[in-house]
Enzyme design. Structure first.
Site: not given
Ligand code: NAD
Ligand code: TYD
Length: 350
Positions: A31, A132-134, A158, A161-162, A197, A215, A291
């Site tokens: 990491d 991700t589902d996005e 985002y 890129s995914k 988040k 939002y 967007g």
């Molecule tokens: P996060 O942002 O909390 O954690 C990302 C981690 O990756 C961090 O510890 C960061 O230091 C590390 N990192 C970033 N760039 C790096 C690099 N170049 N080399 C090595 N480490 C690096 O993210 P998360 O929410 O834990 O998401 C993890 C994965 O799951 C991601 O790939 C994300 O796209 C995917 N995902 C997240 C969600 C969600 O709801 N959070 C849902 C579906 C999929």
């Molecule tokens: P987020 O947690 O950023 O996840 P994602 O955009 O990947 O789904 O946001 C979840 C939802 O909440 C998204 O529709 C954006 C909204 N949101 C707000 O309304 N207020 C906020 O301050 C944030 C961070 C997100």
């Protein structure tokens, strides 16, 4: 031994903790420790010889090659990413660097390592890509949920890129035969979630007496999954997923953002009431995200049918545990809300 990337972030840390709670198979955790990576998430593993933490970038090919050669993992689980949509709007470059170029560099290093393995190890090896589902874009109110065959239509830097990283993983399977698996999961919530988040932001802002930013009209819909259910699904795909396949993971739990925020306020009103009113009074409507995808919904029937996975938590049970976790871990929250976090809040919310 398995190699996890991004295991100091939200989902990666939960995965490593869950993995070592259930198995003695060691984990190398690579990491970069960006703003989102936090070694406090892994504090309980500080003296655990089964966890080897390496601070480094997935794009550092020499480092990744040497880790693979030294530790000879049987699988790589790729969580590392830039993950916050709002940050990708302000600064997309880091998302291309890590999610696209970083995944490409990682795939190249893994391909070189995998090609040189003895035949039995080569067959058993897995590269599991966490996505991700996005990538599927946005749904209308009456559209069917995303399936594994839904066309990709990413709308944010985002998700684009995914999507690019998913395509690279697919290509490495079809072109080189790399034994890949890809998971596309809906929005996670739970312990160690960085408070930029929605869910952790609302909990921490509510308790700090700050505005709860919603939002636009707050009617955007997300499908929320408790993080340990996501981790269980990944373990299941790793052990039994079909090579080259993708699996959608979701909680069958669609909710409008405003309903999520109201639920959080109501739970806090019950378990941590504030003097003279409800936390709902702190809700503030702010400018919408450019967007902004209106609705995500996951059809998780493939992973249920083929691998027998279903979520263990409902939103009601998971969200209560999550609120309680934040109440019980105020020091973790204080540590995370460092200088860098404050700069982000200033930029995003003014
Ligand atoms: P996060 O942002 O909390 O954690 C990302 C981690 O990756 C961090 O510890 C960061 O230091 C590390 N990192 C970033 N760039 C790096 C690099 N170049 N080399 C090595 N480490 C690096 O993210 P998360 O929410 O834990 O998401 C993890 C994965 O799951 C991601 O790939 C994300 O796209 C995917 N995902 C997240 C969600 C969600 O709801 N959070 C849902 C579906 C999929
Ligand atoms: P987020 O947690 O950023 O996840 P994602 O955009 O990947 O789904 O946001 C979840 C939802 O909440 C998204 O529709 C954006 C909204 N949101 C707000 O309304 N207020 C906020 O301050 C944030 C961070 C997100």
């Amino acid at each position: 031994m398995i190699l996890v990337t991004g295991g100091a972030g939200f989902i990666g840390a939960n995965f490593v903790l869950d993995w070592l709670a259930q198995s003695d198979e060691p984990v190398i955790n690579l990491d970069k420790l960006t703003y989102a990576g936090n070694l406090n998430n892994l504090a309980s593993l500080r003296d655990d010889p089964r966890h080897i933490f390496v601070k480094g970038d997935i794009a550092d090919s020499a480092l990744v090659a040497s880790l693979l050669a030294t530790h000879q993992p049987r699988a790589v689980l790729h969580f590392a990413a830039e993950s916050h949509v709002d940050r990708s709007i302000h600064g997309p470059a880091a998302f291309i660097e890590t999610n696209v170029n970083g995944t490409f560099a990682l795939l190249e290093a893994v391909r070189a390592y995998w090609s040189g393995l003895p035949e039995a190890d080569k067959t058993a090896f897995r590269f599991l890509h966490v996505s991700t589902d996005e990538v599927y874009g946005t749904l209308g109110p009456d559209d069917a949920p995303f399936t594994e065959t839904t066309a990709y239509a990413p709308n944010s830097p985002y998700s684009a890129s995914k999507a690019a990283s998913d395509h690279l993983v697919r290509a490495y399977h079809h072109t080189y035969g790399l034994p890949t698996l890809t998971t596309n999961c809906s929005n996670n919530y739970g312990p160690y979630h960085f408070p930029e988040k929605l869910i952790p932001l609302i909990i921490t802002n509510a308790r700090a007496g700050k505005a709860l930013p919603v939002y636009g009209d707050g009617q955007q819909v997300r499908d929320w999954l408790y993080v340990s259910d996501h981790c269980a699904a990944i373990r299941r795909v790793l052990s039994a997923g079909r090579l080259g396949e993708t699996y959608n993971i979701g909680g069958w739990n669609e909710m409008a953002n405003l309903d999520v925020v109201n639920t959080l306020c109501d739970i806090l009103d019950q378990i941590d009431p504030k003097a003279g009113g409800s936390y709902r009074e702190q809700i503030t409507y702010v400018a919408d995200r450019p967007g902004h995808d209106r609705r995500y919904a996951i059809d998780a029937r493939k992973i249920e049918r083929e691998l027998g996975w279903t979520p263990a938590e409902t939103f009601e049970t998971g969200i209560r545990k999550t609120v309680q976790w934040y109440l019980d871990h105020q020091e973790w929250v204080r540590d995370v809300q460092s200088g860098d976090y404050l700069k982000w809040v200033e930029k995003q919310y003014g």
